[in-house]
Every structure is written in structure tokens, then in C-alpha cells.
Design a protein around this motif. Structure first.
Motif, PDB file in Angstrom:
ATOM      1  N   GLU A   1       0.832  -1.208   0.000  1.00  0.00           N
ATOM      2  CA  GLU A   1       0.000   0.000   0.000  1.00  0.00           C
ATOM      3  C   GLU A   1       0.867   1.258   0.000  1.00  0.00           C
ATOM      4  O   GLU A   1       0.531   2.250  -0.630  1.00  0.00           O
ATOM      5  CB  GLU A   1      -0.938   0.004   1.208  1.00  0.00           C
ATOM      6  CG  GLU A   1      -2.059  -0.992   1.117  1.00  0.00           C
ATOM      7  CD  GLU A   1      -3.025  -0.684  -0.012  1.00  0.00           C
ATOM      8  OE1 GLU A   1      -3.344   0.507  -0.245  1.00  0.00           O
ATOM      9  OE2 GLU A   1      -3.462  -1.634  -0.675  1.00  0.00           O
TER      10      GLU A   1
ATOM     11  N   SER B   1      -2.056   4.737   2.427  1.00  0.00           N
ATOM     12  CA  SER B   1      -3.526   4.745   2.355  1.00  0.00           C
ATOM     13  C   SER B   1      -4.117   4.259   3.679  1.00  0.00           C
ATOM     14  O   SER B   1      -3.423   3.663   4.511  1.00  0.00           O
ATOM     15  CB  SER B   1      -3.995   3.835   1.214  1.00  0.00           C
ATOM     16  OG  SER B   1      -3.712   2.490   1.525  1.00  0.00           O
TER      17      SER B   1
ATOM     18  N   LYS C   1      -6.109   1.845   4.056  1.00  0.00           N
ATOM     19  CA  LYS C   1      -5.999   0.382   4.068  1.00  0.00           C
ATOM     20  C   LYS C   1      -4.601  -0.043   4.521  1.00  0.00           C
ATOM     21  O   LYS C   1      -4.450  -0.965   5.324  1.00  0.00           O
ATOM     22  CB  LYS C   1      -6.296  -0.157   2.668  1.00  0.00           C
ATOM     23  CG  LYS C   1      -6.336  -1.642   2.560  1.00  0.00           C
ATOM     24  CD  LYS C   1      -6.695  -2.053   1.138  1.00  0.00           C
ATOM     25  CE  LYS C   1      -6.651  -3.557   0.987  1.00  0.00           C
ATOM     26  NZ  LYS C   1      -6.904  -3.951  -0.405  1.00  0.00           N
ATOM     27  N   GLY C   2      -3.578   0.646   4.018  1.00  0.00           N
ATOM     28  CA  GLY C   2      -2.204   0.361   4.442  1.00  0.00           C
ATOM     29  C   GLY C   2      -1.996   0.669   5.910  1.00  0.00           C
ATOM     30  O   GLY C   2      -1.278  -0.038   6.616  1.00  0.00           O
TER      31      GLY C   2
END
Length: 158
Positions: A13, A49, A51-52
Motif C-alpha cells: 500500500e 492509504s 488500508k495500508g
């Protein structure tokens, strides 16, 4: 997921968030408007991000579990260790053209062992009667003593 998988997902990510060489001003504005999180480190490309960031948070917990340091080291310290190990590994990754999650974990584990820990000594001020100048007694693991006794015992540390 295991620690290696979480770190690998975080690194993936992070790589997706790196600006291309021909990135325009609009690309950076979209990055700032998007769901990216700063890694709070003074390095270029220090964002990832959301998500990361979730993968980084999970990796932090797994790193603390693996090191059995959940009660002695904060998650913020472990997160910082992972991020610092990641950026410390980048020069080698640039040479070898391989970003290794194992190298990042090894660096983070090394930094985690060197992290500052509490020694278990806490000072809590208590008001005694004016005549209790030499009071000193123990209640279980706690020791309670007057200010004069405290200053005498811990003069060098103060």
C-alpha cells in the motif's frame, strides 16, 4: 494474517502511494484529499492509504505479540519502530531492487528491544502529618515514606 503478511500488505500500500516521476499538482491534491495517512516521519513519501494504515496497525499488534511486549511497550512506540525500520531499509532496497518485509521486521524487532521501558518505580505524593518526618512502611509491593526519607534514599537520582 501473520506478521510478515501484514507488513508485506502495508509495504504494498505504501508503494502504491508513491508519486510517479511525472506527477502533476492535481495528483498531489488528490492524495491530500483522499484517504491517506501521514506516517509522522521526516522522510519523502511518508504517507500510506487508510488500508495500508490498517495493515500497519495490525502488524504493530502482531509485532508486540511476537516479542511478548504488549504490557511494557506502547503501540505507538512499536508503530514508530516499524516505520523507522521501513525507512532505514529503503537505501538497501534501492540497491537490491527488493523491499523485504523480513528486513523491516528484523529492524523493528531490534529497535523494539532498545525501546525505553518503565522500571516500575512510580512516585505519588501523599500528605503526612507534620510530625511524621521519618515515616517509612510497606504495604504489599508499595513503599510509603516521608519526604525526608525519600530525599535521603533517592538524592542521587533526583
Amino acid at each position: 494474517m501473520q506478521l510478515e503478511e501484514e507488513v508485506d500488505a502495508y509495504l504494498g500500500e505504501w508503494l502504491r502511494g508513491i508519486a510517479p516521476a511525472d506527477a502533476s499538482k492535481d495528483w498531489y491534491l488528490n492524495l491530500l484529499k483522499g484517504d491517506h495517512v501521514s506516517l509522522s516521519i521526516d522522510e519523502p513519501n511518508n504517507w500510506v492509504s487508510a488500508k495500508g494504515n490498517d495493515h500497519l496497525r495490525a502488524a504493530t499488534r502482531l509485532l508486540l505479540d511476537r516479542a511478548k511486549e504488549q504490557r511494557r511497550v506502547t503501540t505507538d512506540t512499536a508503530r514508530r519502530c516499524l516505520i523507522e525500520a521501513h525507512f532505514a531499509h529503503l537505501p538497501k532496497a534501492m540497491r537490491t531492487r527488493k523491499l523485504s518485509e523480513h528486513a523491516v521486521i528484523a529492524g523493528a524487532t531490534d529497535r523494539l528491544t532498545k525501546a525505553r521501558r518503565s522500571n516500575g518505580t512510580y512516585v505519588i505524593p501523599v500528605c503526612f502529618a507534620p510530625s511524621a518526618t521519618k515515616t517509612s512502611f510497606r504495604i504489599g509491593p508499595a513503599v510509603i515514606f516521608a519526604r525526608a526519607v525519600f530525599e535521603e534514599r533517592y538524592r542521587s537520582a533526583i
